[in-house]
Motif scaffolding. Sequence first.
Motif, PDB file in Angstrom:
ATOM      1  N   UNK A  37      -8.062  -5.883  -0.056  1.00 34.08           N
ATOM      2  CA  UNK A  37      -8.437  -6.493  -1.344  1.00 34.08           C
ATOM      3  C   UNK A  37     -10.027  -6.465  -1.318  1.00 34.08           C
ATOM      4  N   UNK A  38     -10.299  -5.866  -0.566  1.00 28.59           N
ATOM      5  CA  UNK A  38     -11.919  -5.429  -0.396  1.00 28.59           C
ATOM      6  C   UNK A  38     -12.784  -4.940  -1.649  1.00 28.59           C
ATOM      7  N   UNK A  39     -11.769  -4.242  -2.600  1.00 24.68           N
ATOM      8  CA  UNK A  39     -12.339  -3.483  -3.599  1.00 24.68           C
ATOM      9  C   UNK A  39     -12.043  -3.907  -4.929  1.00 24.68           C
ATOM     10  N   UNK A  40     -12.937  -4.546  -5.416  1.00 23.57           N
ATOM     11  CA  UNK A  40     -12.703  -5.153  -6.810  1.00 23.57           C
ATOM     12  C   UNK A  40     -11.732  -6.110  -7.060  1.00 23.57           C
ATOM     13  N   UNK A  41     -11.131  -6.570  -5.899  1.00 25.85           N
ATOM     14  CA  UNK A  41     -10.243  -7.927  -6.070  1.00 25.85           C
ATOM     15  C   UNK A  41      -8.752  -7.209  -6.643  1.00 25.85           C
ATOM     16  N   UNK A  95     -14.276   3.870   0.829  1.00 23.94           N
ATOM     17  CA  UNK A  95     -14.778   3.686  -0.419  1.00 23.94           C
ATOM     18  C   UNK A  95     -13.915   2.835  -1.354  1.00 23.94           C
ATOM     19  N   UNK A  96     -12.580   3.125  -1.404  1.00 24.20           N
ATOM     20  CA  UNK A  96     -11.745   2.288  -2.344  1.00 24.20           C
ATOM     21  C   UNK A  96     -10.399   2.453  -1.697  1.00 24.20           C
ATOM     22  N   UNK A  97      -9.350   1.665  -2.237  1.00 25.54           N
ATOM     23  CA  UNK A  97      -7.966   1.736  -1.838  1.00 25.54           C
ATOM     24  C   UNK A  97      -7.581   3.143  -2.067  1.00 25.54           C
ATOM     25  N   UNK A  98      -6.627   3.449  -1.493  1.00 19.31           N
ATOM     26  CA  UNK A  98      -6.011   4.882  -1.490  1.00 19.31           C
ATOM     27  C   UNK A  98      -6.776   5.837  -0.861  1.00 19.31           C
TER      28      UNK A  98
END
Length: 133
Positions: A37-41, A95-98
């Motif tokens: 949940x660290x990327x844009x909630x 950098x982001x999920x996935x």
Amino acid sequence: MWPRNGIGLTNSNYTELNQLYERYKDKGLEILAFPCNQFGNEEPGTNNEIKEFVCTRFKSEFPIFDKIEVNGDKEAPLYKFLKSGKWGMFKDDIQWNFAKFLVDQNGVIINRYYPTTSPLTIEGDMKKLLGIS
């Protein structure tokens, strides 16, 4: 409330990961998902809500683990290890999920792929690692 609308990378990644898992799970492919949940909630739900969403909406059969942190002071040891193998565009941070990592059966990190990399585009790398022509 945790309504997911499938915007962004969610639909394509889960759909394609499911396709790859179905094709190669009997050949040794394992897919392990670690929500963050660290990327844009984008993963605000509970662990059970996340698993229910992925398993119900996408019919995923691969393991969905509890939420973890992949960057920062509370970074999970798994991600410290994974990031030590292949560097990302912004040093070693995810950098982001996935974000995806291809790891062999001995735990050797073969490659790292950006969140925007389509899982189907790494099918060749997976097949090579699994010894499939």
